[in-house]
Design a protein around this motif. Structure first.
Motif, PDB file in Angstrom:
ATOM      1  N   ASP A  25     -17.224  -8.376  -9.915  1.00 38.35           N
ATOM      2  CA  ASP A  25     -18.465  -9.134  -9.735  1.00 38.35           C
ATOM      3  C   ASP A  25     -18.198 -10.423  -8.953  1.00 38.35           C
ATOM      4  O   ASP A  25     -18.947 -10.788  -8.046  1.00 38.35           O
ATOM      5  CB  ASP A  25     -19.093  -9.436 -11.100  1.00 38.35           C
ATOM      6  CG  ASP A  25     -20.478 -10.040 -10.986  1.00 38.35           C
ATOM      7  OD1 ASP A  25     -21.257  -9.620 -10.099  1.00 38.35           O
ATOM      8  OD2 ASP A  25     -20.800 -10.948 -11.788  1.00 38.35           O
ATOM      9  N   GLU A  26     -17.116 -11.109  -9.289  1.00 38.50           N
ATOM     10  CA  GLU A  26     -16.757 -12.331  -8.564  1.00 38.50           C
ATOM     11  C   GLU A  26     -16.401 -12.002  -7.111  1.00 38.50           C
ATOM     12  O   GLU A  26     -16.777 -12.741  -6.198  1.00 38.50           O
ATOM     13  CB  GLU A  26     -15.579 -13.025  -9.253  1.00 38.50           C
ATOM     14  CG  GLU A  26     -15.955 -13.646 -10.579  1.00 38.50           C
ATOM     15  CD  GLU A  26     -14.770 -14.102 -11.392  1.00 38.50           C
ATOM     16  OE1 GLU A  26     -14.930 -15.051 -12.188  1.00 38.50           O
ATOM     17  OE2 GLU A  26     -13.664 -13.519 -11.256  1.00 38.50           O
ATOM     18  N   THR A  29     -19.556 -11.586  -5.222  1.00 37.70           N
ATOM     19  CA  THR A  29     -20.153 -12.905  -4.968  1.00 37.70           C
ATOM     20  C   THR A  29     -19.456 -13.584  -3.800  1.00 37.70           C
ATOM     21  O   THR A  29     -20.111 -14.175  -2.932  1.00 37.70           O
ATOM     22  CB  THR A  29     -20.073 -13.785  -6.230  1.00 37.70           C
ATOM     23  OG1 THR A  29     -20.881 -13.195  -7.246  1.00 37.70           O
ATOM     24  CG2 THR A  29     -20.547 -15.205  -5.959  1.00 37.70           C
ATOM     25  N   THR A  83     -25.237 -20.242  -6.519  1.00 36.24           N
ATOM     26  CA  THR A  83     -26.318 -19.694  -7.342  1.00 36.24           C
ATOM     27  C   THR A  83     -25.810 -18.661  -8.350  1.00 36.24           C
ATOM     28  O   THR A  83     -26.558 -18.264  -9.243  1.00 36.24           O
ATOM     29  CB  THR A  83     -27.415 -19.053  -6.463  1.00 36.24           C
ATOM     30  OG1 THR A  83     -26.848 -17.978  -5.714  1.00 36.24           O
ATOM     31  CG2 THR A  83     -28.044 -20.084  -5.535  1.00 36.24           C
ATOM     32  N   SER A  84     -24.549 -18.265  -8.233  1.00 38.24           N
ATOM     33  CA  SER A  84     -23.986 -17.283  -9.167  1.00 38.24           C
ATOM     34  C   SER A  84     -23.785 -17.917 -10.541  1.00 38.24           C
ATOM     35  O   SER A  84     -23.837 -19.135 -10.700  1.00 38.24           O
ATOM     36  CB  SER A  84     -22.650 -16.754  -8.642  1.00 38.24           C
ATOM     37  OG  SER A  84     -21.615 -17.699  -8.852  1.00 38.24           O
ATOM     38  N   ARG A  85     -23.471 -17.081 -11.489  1.00 38.86           N
ATOM     39  CA  ARG A  85     -23.213 -17.550 -12.858  1.00 38.86           C
ATOM     40  C   ARG A  85     -21.719 -17.781 -13.111  1.00 38.86           C
ATOM     41  O   ARG A  85     -21.293 -17.953 -14.248  1.00 38.86           O
ATOM     42  CB  ARG A  85     -23.764 -16.544 -13.856  1.00 38.86           C
ATOM     43  CG  ARG A  85     -23.098 -15.195 -13.801  1.00 38.86           C
ATOM     44  CD  ARG A  85     -23.677 -14.226 -14.834  1.00 38.86           C
ATOM     45  NE  ARG A  85     -22.864 -13.052 -14.975  1.00 38.86           N
ATOM     46  CZ  ARG A  85     -22.896 -11.995 -14.178  1.00 38.86           C
ATOM     47  NH1 ARG A  85     -23.717 -11.977 -13.157  1.00 38.86           N
ATOM     48  NH2 ARG A  85     -22.122 -10.957 -14.387  1.00 38.86           N
ATOM     49  N   HIS A  86     -20.909 -17.819 -12.050  1.00 38.50           N
ATOM     50  CA  HIS A  86     -19.458 -17.856 -12.203  1.00 38.50           C
ATOM     51  C   HIS A  86     -18.881 -19.251 -12.450  1.00 38.50           C
ATOM     52  O   HIS A  86     -17.695 -19.369 -12.746  1.00 38.50           O
ATOM     53  CB  HIS A  86     -18.779 -17.216 -11.001  1.00 38.50           C
ATOM     54  CG  HIS A  86     -19.164 -15.786 -10.803  1.00 38.50           C
ATOM     55  ND1 HIS A  86     -19.008 -14.823 -11.780  1.00 38.50           N
ATOM     56  CD2 HIS A  86     -19.731 -15.159  -9.753  1.00 38.50           C
ATOM     57  CE1 HIS A  86     -19.444 -13.660 -11.336  1.00 38.50           C
ATOM     58  NE2 HIS A  86     -19.892 -13.841 -10.110  1.00 38.50           N
ATOM     59  N   GLY A  87     -19.657 -20.297 -12.304  1.00 34.69           N
ATOM     60  CA  GLY A  87     -19.182 -21.634 -12.653  1.00 34.69           C
ATOM     61  C   GLY A  87     -18.496 -22.409 -11.554  1.00 34.69           C
ATOM     62  O   GLY A  87     -17.622 -23.238 -11.822  1.00 34.69           O
ATOM     63  N   ARG A  89     -18.060 -25.342  -8.821  1.00 36.02           N
ATOM     64  CA  ARG A  89     -18.463 -26.747  -8.712  1.00 36.02           C
ATOM     65  C   ARG A  89     -18.424 -27.110  -7.238  1.00 36.02           C
ATOM     66  O   ARG A  89     -17.572 -26.619  -6.489  1.00 36.02           O
ATOM     67  CB  ARG A  89     -17.477 -27.607  -9.504  1.00 36.02           C
ATOM     68  CG  ARG A  89     -17.852 -29.067  -9.600  1.00 36.02           C
ATOM     69  CD  ARG A  89     -16.925 -29.813 -10.552  1.00 36.02           C
ATOM     70  NE  ARG A  89     -15.507 -29.677 -10.245  1.00 36.02           N
ATOM     71  CZ  ARG A  89     -14.855 -30.414  -9.338  1.00 36.02           C
ATOM     72  NH1 ARG A  89     -15.486 -31.324  -8.640  1.00 36.02           N
ATOM     73  NH2 ARG A  89     -13.560 -30.228  -9.135  1.00 36.02           N
TER      74      ARG A  89
END
Length: 109
Positions: A25-26, A29, A83-87, A89
């Motif tokens: 998934d990463e 992304t 915008t992903s949920r992967h964190g 910064r």
């Protein structure tokens, strides 16, 4: 592109070993992220981008031309990595001056 300012973008991954331990998934992304930044380069919005092999932990950089901080933030906010949920910064820093093969962009101009 008078009135433009250079901005340095820094994309910090969620963990120091991210480039070497990405999940599927990463990885998807990051493929979307690369396609997004490639399109920015094709439009002339981004001048360059890519990963930095920092011994403290890899991160990505991009150099963008934008009218102001708000426009630079819009570029960031549309990035699939952001915008992903992967964190991830991010940091956006205005450049005092940016010199390219074609022009010079000064923040005070």
């Amino acid at each position: 592109r008078r009135g433009m300012t250079g901005f340095l973008f820094r994309l910090v991954p969620p963990r120091p070993d991210f480039p070497f331990t990405m999940s599927e998934d990463e990885r998807a992304t990051m493929a979307a992220h690369g396609a997004y930044w490639s399109a920015l380069v094709a439009r002339g919005t981004a001048l360059a981008f890519g990963p930095v092999n920092d011994p403290e932990g890899p991160y990505g950089i991009g150099i963008v031309l934008a009218e102001d901080q708000m426009e630079a933030e819009e570029v960031r906010d549309a990035d699939p990595a952001v915008t992903s949920r992967h964190g991830f910064r991010t940091e956006i820093l205005p450049m005092l001056s940016l010199v390219t093969a074609d022009a010079r962009y000064d923040a005070s101009a």
